[in-house]
Scaffold this motif. Structure first.
Motif, PDB file in Angstrom:
ATOM      1  N   UNK A 149     -24.117 -37.751   7.496  1.00  0.00           N
ATOM      2  CA  UNK A 149     -23.888 -37.041   8.754  1.00  0.00           C
ATOM      3  C   UNK A 149     -22.545 -36.321   8.801  1.00  0.00           C
ATOM      4  N   UNK A 150     -21.690 -36.565   7.819  1.00  0.00           N
ATOM      5  CA  UNK A 150     -20.322 -36.027   7.806  1.00  0.00           C
ATOM      6  C   UNK A 150     -20.347 -34.546   7.422  1.00  0.00           C
ATOM      7  N   UNK A 151     -19.437 -33.719   7.972  1.00  0.00           N
ATOM      8  CA  UNK A 151     -19.391 -32.297   7.592  1.00  0.00           C
ATOM      9  C   UNK A 151     -18.980 -32.094   6.145  1.00  0.00           C
ATOM     10  N   UNK A 152     -19.121 -30.861   5.686  1.00  0.00           N
ATOM     11  CA  UNK A 152     -18.752 -30.508   4.317  1.00  0.00           C
ATOM     12  C   UNK A 152     -17.244 -30.382   4.185  1.00  0.00           C
ATOM     13  N   UNK A 153     -16.789 -30.272   2.946  1.00  0.00           N
ATOM     14  CA  UNK A 153     -15.368 -30.090   2.665  1.00  0.00           C
ATOM     15  C   UNK A 153     -14.989 -28.608   2.746  1.00  0.00           C
ATOM     16  N   UNK A 154     -13.689 -28.356   2.785  1.00  0.00           N
ATOM     17  CA  UNK A 154     -13.207 -26.975   2.734  1.00  0.00           C
ATOM     18  C   UNK A 154     -12.478 -26.742   1.411  1.00  0.00           C
ATOM     19  N   UNK A 155     -11.433 -27.512   1.166  1.00  0.00           N
ATOM     20  CA  UNK A 155     -10.579 -27.249   0.011  1.00  0.00           C
ATOM     21  C   UNK A 155     -11.314 -27.364  -1.322  1.00  0.00           C
ATOM     22  N   UNK A 156     -12.020 -28.480  -1.552  1.00  0.00           N
ATOM     23  CA  UNK A 156     -12.671 -28.639  -2.854  1.00  0.00           C
ATOM     24  C   UNK A 156     -13.822 -27.657  -3.036  1.00  0.00           C
ATOM     25  N   UNK A 157     -14.524 -27.314  -1.954  1.00  0.00           N
ATOM     26  CA  UNK A 157     -15.593 -26.316  -2.060  1.00  0.00           C
ATOM     27  C   UNK A 157     -15.031 -24.972  -2.492  1.00  0.00           C
ATOM     28  N   UNK A 158     -13.886 -24.601  -1.916  1.00  0.00           N
ATOM     29  CA  UNK A 158     -13.236 -23.335  -2.275  1.00  0.00           C
ATOM     30  C   UNK A 158     -12.764 -23.383  -3.725  1.00  0.00           C
ATOM     31  N   UNK A 159     -12.123 -24.474  -4.102  1.00  0.00           N
ATOM     32  CA  UNK A 159     -11.570 -24.586  -5.454  1.00  0.00           C
ATOM     33  C   UNK A 159     -12.665 -24.498  -6.510  1.00  0.00           C
ATOM     34  N   UNK A 160     -13.761 -25.221  -6.331  1.00  0.00           N
ATOM     35  CA  UNK A 160     -14.837 -25.201  -7.318  1.00  0.00           C
ATOM     36  C   UNK A 160     -15.570 -23.867  -7.308  1.00  0.00           C
ATOM     37  N   UNK A 161     -15.728 -23.263  -6.141  1.00  0.00           N
ATOM     38  CA  UNK A 161     -16.371 -21.947  -6.073  1.00  0.00           C
ATOM     39  C   UNK A 161     -15.537 -20.916  -6.803  1.00  0.00           C
ATOM     40  N   UNK A 162     -14.214 -20.973  -6.637  1.00  0.00           N
ATOM     41  CA  UNK A 162     -13.321 -20.051  -7.345  1.00  0.00           C
ATOM     42  C   UNK A 162     -13.392 -20.283  -8.850  1.00  0.00           C
ATOM     43  N   UNK A 163     -13.382 -21.550  -9.273  1.00  0.00           N
ATOM     44  CA  UNK A 163     -13.441 -21.874 -10.691  1.00  0.00           C
ATOM     45  C   UNK A 163     -14.724 -21.346 -11.333  1.00  0.00           C
ATOM     46  N   UNK A 164     -15.823 -21.392 -10.585  1.00  0.00           N
ATOM     47  CA  UNK A 164     -17.126 -20.981 -11.110  1.00  0.00           C
ATOM     48  C   UNK A 164     -17.394 -19.489 -10.941  1.00  0.00           C
ATOM     49  N   UNK A 165     -16.400 -18.724 -10.431  1.00  0.00           N
ATOM     50  CA  UNK A 165     -16.540 -17.288 -10.179  1.00  0.00           C
ATOM     51  C   UNK A 165     -17.628 -17.011  -9.144  1.00  0.00           C
ATOM     52  N   UNK A 166     -17.581 -17.764  -8.051  1.00  0.00           N
ATOM     53  CA  UNK A 166     -18.535 -17.569  -6.969  1.00  0.00           C
ATOM     54  C   UNK A 166     -17.922 -16.804  -5.811  1.00  0.00           C
ATOM     55  N   UNK A 167     -18.613 -16.813  -4.690  1.00  0.00           N
ATOM     56  CA  UNK A 167     -18.190 -16.085  -3.489  1.00  0.00           C
ATOM     57  C   UNK A 167     -17.183 -16.934  -2.711  1.00  0.00           C
ATOM     58  N   UNK A 168     -15.909 -16.757  -2.998  1.00  0.00           N
ATOM     59  CA  UNK A 168     -14.861 -17.574  -2.387  1.00  0.00           C
ATOM     60  C   UNK A 168     -14.762 -17.350  -0.876  1.00  0.00           C
ATOM     61  N   UNK A 169     -14.771 -16.095  -0.384  1.00  0.00           N
ATOM     62  CA  UNK A 169     -14.721 -15.914   1.080  1.00  0.00           C
ATOM     63  C   UNK A 169     -15.858 -16.627   1.797  1.00  0.00           C
ATOM     64  N   UNK A 170     -17.044 -16.622   1.188  1.00  0.00           N
ATOM     65  CA  UNK A 170     -18.173 -17.321   1.804  1.00  0.00           C
ATOM     66  C   UNK A 170     -17.937 -18.824   1.832  1.00  0.00           C
ATOM     67  N   UNK A 171     -17.327 -19.366   0.773  1.00  0.00           N
ATOM     68  CA  UNK A 171     -17.039 -20.799   0.736  1.00  0.00           C
ATOM     69  C   UNK A 171     -16.017 -21.174   1.804  1.00  0.00           C
ATOM     70  N   UNK A 172     -15.025 -20.300   2.027  1.00  0.00           N
ATOM     71  CA  UNK A 172     -14.029 -20.553   3.066  1.00  0.00           C
ATOM     72  C   UNK A 172     -14.701 -20.619   4.431  1.00  0.00           C
ATOM     73  N   UNK A 173     -15.535 -19.618   4.725  1.00  0.00           N
ATOM     74  CA  UNK A 173     -16.201 -19.569   6.029  1.00  0.00           C
ATOM     75  C   UNK A 173     -17.204 -20.707   6.193  1.00  0.00           C
ATOM     76  N   UNK A 174     -17.944 -21.019   5.121  1.00  0.00           N
ATOM     77  CA  UNK A 174     -18.941 -22.085   5.202  1.00  0.00           C
ATOM     78  C   UNK A 174     -18.277 -23.423   5.494  1.00  0.00           C
ATOM     79  N   UNK A 175     -17.154 -23.703   4.809  1.00  0.00           N
ATOM     80  CA  UNK A 175     -16.435 -24.939   5.075  1.00  0.00           C
ATOM     81  C   UNK A 175     -15.872 -24.990   6.482  1.00  0.00           C
ATOM     82  N   UNK A 176     -15.375 -23.845   6.967  1.00  0.00           N
ATOM     83  CA  UNK A 176     -14.835 -23.787   8.324  1.00  0.00           C
ATOM     84  C   UNK A 176     -15.922 -24.021   9.365  1.00  0.00           C
ATOM     85  N   UNK A 177     -17.069 -23.358   9.181  1.00  0.00           N
ATOM     86  CA  UNK A 177     -18.184 -23.549  10.114  1.00  0.00           C
ATOM     87  C   UNK A 177     -18.631 -25.002  10.132  1.00  0.00           C
ATOM     88  N   UNK A 178     -18.715 -25.610   8.945  1.00  0.00           N
ATOM     89  CA  UNK A 178     -19.165 -26.991   8.859  1.00  0.00           C
ATOM     90  C   UNK A 178     -18.199 -27.931   9.568  1.00  0.00           C
TER      91      UNK A 178
END
Length: 355
Positions: A112-141
């Motif tokens: 039931x706990x929300x998602x993370x922000x920092x680690x989601x962003x860090x791993x998304x950046x490492x994997x060459x993913x959509x970093x702005x989307x990860x920032x917003x997704x973590x914030x919304x969560x």
């Protein structure tokens, strides 16, 4: 205080070591009597201060700017607050043969706990993913979790294990929601100060959570609830959580593909949609479970470390994907259509920022 350098094949979060050390101190020197009252009061104040900082740091403007990518955010929220809880409810069939009722309550709370922000962003950046989307997704969560986690706990946990009650509802409003809203309202005036002292306040964050963990596990030791947990039960819990993480990582990756998301978005969905926040979950558990919080947070602590280790490996593998990954994958699968990844892909060198 610099982060410890661990072997690349074993990405253990040093903070988890600090948490485990805190648990050890609570086991050897639990707070009793007056000391327990003082620790409880300090823990309550620390939780309120934590959520004030969360509110003051969270940029609502950044979150609102991300609304244009609403399909991705709805997908992450559905994974976090719908699919996860459904899997948690399905695990009820494992009680009492695999999980004890107390461990199951903690496992269900984990979902039931929300998602993370920092680690989601860090791993998304490492994997060459959509970093702005990860920032917003973590914030919304994080925003949604302030309301949805207690409401889901009320509906699914009820009064089990000292869970949700009318008194818990009042505590949630006073200790979590009011400080969070106050932080948002005062962000205009305190945001600059927080940004300038980000490193120092980061230590305050972690020290506050360590205090919450010490208070919770001290209460558990005094009440003798740890006699309910055996090594077999802990191994069983790890196995169940490994299955949960595998299912969510698979579902977020291939489910996002079926929904038509490109590579960059799929990476953001996978990392933001499969994670659970230790920083948000521990204070919430202390409010919801009270004296029973020690067993309630154990599944979350174990899952947190597991998700870091597994996602670190996945992110490194994703970083080696070819630049024309979407085109190659579509051609290999015989799928027509133009993926949207090119518009959302960010470079591997993008420095992650916490939301």
């Amino acid at each position: 205080m610099k982060r410890l350098k661990w072997p690349s094949w074993m990405p253990v979060d040093p903070y988890i070591v600090a948490l485990l050390a805190t648990v050890g101190v609570a086991a050897l020197l639990p707070a009793r009597g007056t000391a327990a009252d003082v620790a409880s009061g300090a823990s309550t104040a620390a939780v309120s201060f934590l959520f004030f900082l969360y509110g003051a740091r969270l940029s609502t403007r950044e979150a609102l700017d991300g609304l244009k990518h609403w399909r991705l955010h709805v997908t992450v929220l559905a994974c976090t607050f719908l699919v996860f809880p459904l899997l948690g409810l399905a695990a009820k069939g494992l009680v009492p043969h695999v999980l004890t009722p107390a461990l199951y309550s903690g496992f269900l709370f984990l979902t039931l706990v929300p998602s993370t922000i920092q680690s989601s962003i860090a791993f998304t950046s490492m994997a060459r993913g959509n970093v702005p989307a990860a920032i917003c997704a973590g914030s919304f969560s994080s925003l949604a979790g302030i309301l949805l986690t207690p409401l889901l706990a009320a509906a699914l946990l009820g009064s089990r294990g000292g869970g949700f009650s009318a008194d818990s509802a009042v505590k949630i409003v006073l200790q979590l929601l009011v400080p969070f809203v106050a932080g948002q309202l005062l962000r205009r005036w305190v945001g600059g100060f927080l940004a300038r002292h980000k490193k120092v306040l980061g230590y305050v964050d972690r020290a506050s959570i360590l205090l919450v963990v010490y208070t919770a596990f001290s209460a558990g030791m005094v009440q003798g609830i740890w006699s309910q947990v055996t090594p077999w039960r802990l191994l069983a819990l790890l196995g169940v959580e490994a299955v949960l993480l595998t299912v969510m990582l698979t579902l977020t990756w291939y489910g996002a593909k079926r929904l038509g998301f490109g590579r960059g978005d799929r990476i953001a969905i996978q990392f933001a949609g499969s994670k659970k926040s230790l920083a948000a979950g521990l204070p919430m558990a202390s409010v919801l479970f009270g004296a029973h919080a020690s067993l309630a947070v154990l599944p979350l602590m174990l899952y947190h470390q597991m998700q870091l280790m597994v996602c670190a490996v996945i992110a490194k593998r994703r970083s080696r994907d070819p630049r024309d990954f979407d085109a190659a994958e579509s051609a290999g699968a015989g799928v027509s259509g133009t993926p949207r990844a090119a518009a959302t892909r960010t470079g591997a060198g993008t420095a992650p920022r916490s939301g």
